[in-house]
Design a protein around this motif. Sequence first.
Motif, PDB file in Angstrom:
ATOM      1  N   UNK A   1     -73.733 174.061 -77.653  1.00 28.16           N
ATOM      2  CA  UNK A   1     -73.373 173.389 -78.889  1.00 28.16           C
ATOM      3  C   UNK A   1     -74.222 172.121 -79.019  1.00 28.16           C
ATOM      4  N   UNK A   2     -74.842 171.901 -80.177  1.00 27.92           N
ATOM      5  CA  UNK A   2     -75.663 170.710 -80.365  1.00 27.92           C
ATOM      6  C   UNK A   2     -74.838 169.433 -80.287  1.00 27.92           C
ATOM      7  N   UNK A   3     -75.521 168.357 -79.939  1.00 27.55           N
ATOM      8  CA  UNK A   3     -74.922 167.031 -79.910  1.00 27.55           C
ATOM      9  C   UNK A   3     -75.626 166.146 -80.917  1.00 27.55           C
ATOM     10  N   UNK A   4     -74.941 165.110 -81.346  1.00 30.10           N
ATOM     11  CA  UNK A   4     -75.512 164.157 -82.290  1.00 30.10           C
ATOM     12  C   UNK A   4     -76.235 163.056 -81.530  1.00 30.10           C
ATOM     13  N   UNK A   5     -77.488 162.813 -81.897  1.00 28.31           N
ATOM     14  CA  UNK A   5     -78.231 161.665 -81.379  1.00 28.31           C
ATOM     15  C   UNK A   5     -78.171 160.578 -82.444  1.00 28.31           C
ATOM     16  N   UNK A   6     -78.016 159.351 -82.005  1.00 28.07           N
ATOM     17  CA  UNK A   6     -77.919 158.207 -82.914  1.00 28.07           C
ATOM     18  C   UNK A   6     -78.809 157.088 -82.386  1.00 28.07           C
ATOM     19  N   UNK A   7     -79.743 156.658 -83.218  1.00 31.32           N
ATOM     20  CA  UNK A   7     -80.644 155.549 -82.875  1.00 31.32           C
ATOM     21  C   UNK A   7     -80.376 154.420 -83.855  1.00 31.32           C
ATOM     22  N   UNK A   8     -80.191 153.211 -83.348  1.00 34.26           N
ATOM     23  CA  UNK A   8     -80.020 152.041 -84.202  1.00 34.26           C
ATOM     24  C   UNK A   8     -81.093 151.019 -83.858  1.00 34.26           C
ATOM     25  N   UNK A   9     -81.502 150.251 -84.865  1.00 28.48           N
ATOM     26  CA  UNK A   9     -82.533 149.249 -84.641  1.00 28.48           C
ATOM     27  C   UNK A   9     -82.342 148.095 -85.615  1.00 28.48           C
ATOM     28  N   UNK A  10     -82.406 146.876 -85.093  1.00 31.22           N
ATOM     29  CA  UNK A  10     -82.342 145.694 -85.934  1.00 31.22           C
ATOM     30  C   UNK A  10     -83.185 144.580 -85.352  1.00 31.22           C
ATOM     31  N   UNK A  11     -83.717 143.748 -86.242  1.00 31.35           N
ATOM     32  CA  UNK A  11     -84.522 142.603 -85.841  1.00 31.35           C
ATOM     33  C   UNK A  11     -83.611 141.374 -85.842  1.00 31.35           C
ATOM     34  N   UNK A  12     -83.515 140.736 -84.695  1.00 36.11           N
ATOM     35  CA  UNK A  12     -82.675 139.552 -84.555  1.00 36.11           C
ATOM     36  C   UNK A  12     -83.320 138.333 -85.213  1.00 36.11           C
ATOM     37  N   UNK A  13     -82.501 137.383 -85.612  1.00 36.92           N
ATOM     38  CA  UNK A  13     -83.015 136.166 -86.228  1.00 36.92           C
ATOM     39  C   UNK A  13     -83.680 135.252 -85.206  1.00 36.92           C
ATOM     40  N   UNK A  14     -83.365 135.417 -83.930  1.00 37.94           N
ATOM     41  CA  UNK A  14     -83.945 134.621 -82.843  1.00 37.94           C
ATOM     42  C   UNK A  14     -84.266 135.542 -81.679  1.00 37.94           C
ATOM     43  N   UNK A  15     -85.188 135.144 -80.817  1.00 38.52           N
ATOM     44  CA  UNK A  15     -85.464 135.956 -79.628  1.00 38.52           C
ATOM     45  C   UNK A  15     -84.219 136.141 -78.766  1.00 38.52           C
ATOM     46  N   UNK A  42     -65.514 161.565 -77.884  1.00 38.46           N
ATOM     47  CA  UNK A  42     -66.733 162.053 -78.505  1.00 38.46           C
ATOM     48  C   UNK A  42     -67.998 161.369 -78.016  1.00 38.46           C
ATOM     49  N   UNK A  43     -67.849 160.232 -77.364  1.00 37.14           N
ATOM     50  CA  UNK A  43     -69.011 159.547 -76.800  1.00 37.14           C
ATOM     51  C   UNK A  43     -69.469 160.313 -75.554  1.00 37.14           C
ATOM     52  N   UNK A  44     -70.794 160.515 -75.421  1.00 33.37           N
ATOM     53  CA  UNK A  44     -71.326 161.210 -74.254  1.00 33.37           C
ATOM     54  C   UNK A  44     -72.148 160.287 -73.355  1.00 33.37           C
ATOM     55  N   UNK A  45     -73.104 159.558 -73.932  1.00 33.69           N
ATOM     56  CA  UNK A  45     -73.996 158.727 -73.117  1.00 33.69           C
ATOM     57  C   UNK A  45     -74.819 157.816 -74.023  1.00 33.69           C
ATOM     58  N   UNK A  46     -75.409 156.779 -73.402  1.00 36.67           N
ATOM     59  CA  UNK A  46     -76.375 155.947 -74.124  1.00 36.67           C
ATOM     60  C   UNK A  46     -77.474 155.511 -73.172  1.00 36.67           C
ATOM     61  N   UNK A  47     -78.600 155.174 -73.750  1.00 40.77           N
ATOM     62  CA  UNK A  47     -79.746 154.734 -72.964  1.00 40.77           C
ATOM     63  C   UNK A  47     -79.437 153.393 -72.311  1.00 40.77           C
ATOM     64  N   UNK A  48     -79.650 153.339 -71.006  1.00 38.44           N
ATOM     65  CA  UNK A  48     -79.499 152.107 -70.248  1.00 38.44           C
ATOM     66  C   UNK A  48     -80.707 151.963 -69.344  1.00 38.44           C
ATOM     67  N   UNK A  49     -81.259 150.768 -69.340  1.00 35.06           N
ATOM     68  CA  UNK A  49     -82.411 150.519 -68.467  1.00 35.06           C
ATOM     69  C   UNK A  49     -81.917 150.291 -67.046  1.00 35.06           C
ATOM     70  N   UNK A  50     -82.634 150.844 -66.101  1.00 32.20           N
ATOM     71  CA  UNK A  50     -82.264 150.705 -64.692  1.00 32.20           C
ATOM     72  C   UNK A  50     -82.560 149.311 -64.163  1.00 32.20           C
ATOM     73  N   UNK A  51     -83.541 148.640 -64.752  1.00 32.36           N
ATOM     74  CA  UNK A  51     -84.010 147.386 -64.166  1.00 32.36           C
ATOM     75  C   UNK A  51     -84.311 146.279 -65.169  1.00 32.36           C
ATOM     76  N   UNK A  52     -83.746 146.326 -66.359  1.00 34.80           N
ATOM     77  CA  UNK A  52     -84.119 145.351 -67.387  1.00 34.80           C
ATOM     78  C   UNK A  52     -83.212 144.138 -67.390  1.00 34.80           C
ATOM     79  N   UNK A  53     -83.836 142.990 -67.584  1.00 30.45           N
ATOM     80  CA  UNK A  53     -83.105 141.780 -67.882  1.00 30.45           C
ATOM     81  C   UNK A  53     -82.926 141.734 -69.395  1.00 30.45           C
ATOM     82  N   UNK A  54     -82.044 140.866 -69.849  1.00 24.20           N
ATOM     83  CA  UNK A  54     -81.848 140.708 -71.285  1.00 24.20           C
ATOM     84  C   UNK A  54     -83.204 140.429 -71.942  1.00 24.20           C
ATOM     85  N   UNK A  55     -83.597 141.275 -72.873  1.00 26.45           N
ATOM     86  CA  UNK A  55     -84.869 141.122 -73.561  1.00 26.45           C
ATOM     87  C   UNK A  55     -86.013 141.871 -72.917  1.00 26.45           C
ATOM     88  N   UNK A  56     -85.796 142.472 -71.756  1.00 27.41           N
ATOM     89  CA  UNK A  56     -86.861 143.177 -71.058  1.00 27.41           C
ATOM     90  C   UNK A  56     -86.946 144.639 -71.432  1.00 27.41           C
TER      91      UNK A  56
END
Length: 188
Positions: A1-15, A42-56
């Motif tokens: 059975x297919x799953x829904x992929x969802x990508x969100x993107x926004x530009x912050x006002x500050x770094x 209904x939630x299955x998973x989301x992308x998580x970085x193994x080694x990223x700091x905030x902003x990395x």
Amino acid sequence: MPHLALYTFGVLTSPVADPTPLIGEFYDIGATVYREIVQHPGYLAHAEAADADRGGHFGADWGAWGEFAVPAWYGKGRTVETTALAATLSLWTDLRPAVDAIYTGVHRTALTRRYDWFERSAHPNYVCWWVSDGLIPTWRDGVSRLEHLRDHSPAPHAFTFHHSFTPDGTPGGAVTAGPPPGDPSRTW
């Protein structure tokens, strides 16, 4: 059975690395949102970085989610000190659970504050598409589909909650939750 992929993107006002209370508040609320969303039916998973700091985002190891990528219209920094974006990539069992998670609870409350943290944009800020069971979408998939949505009408390849499609490509119409039609805070 297919799953829904969802990508969100926004530009912050500050770094992301900006020490101001506003960016700290965004990340504090974001942590609360993620704790709630991962418990949502209904939630299955989301992308998580193994080694990223905030902003990395750009140099991080995202595993099966692939190399981090952003839409062509993102023109801000790409270092830990200058990155000014927030992006998510997630998998859901279906469209309805994703809509319900996004337009209810803590995330719904956060949406009412989005212009405190994000620049207004004429570009779409999210896109949905169907993936085969067992397939992990990549950041590049999300960017490609968001850019396709920007350049074309919603289609089975790239669609929104308001103009959705079923896994077989049949138009599904609007899937709504949260604010009633005509509410000025409605994002789609």
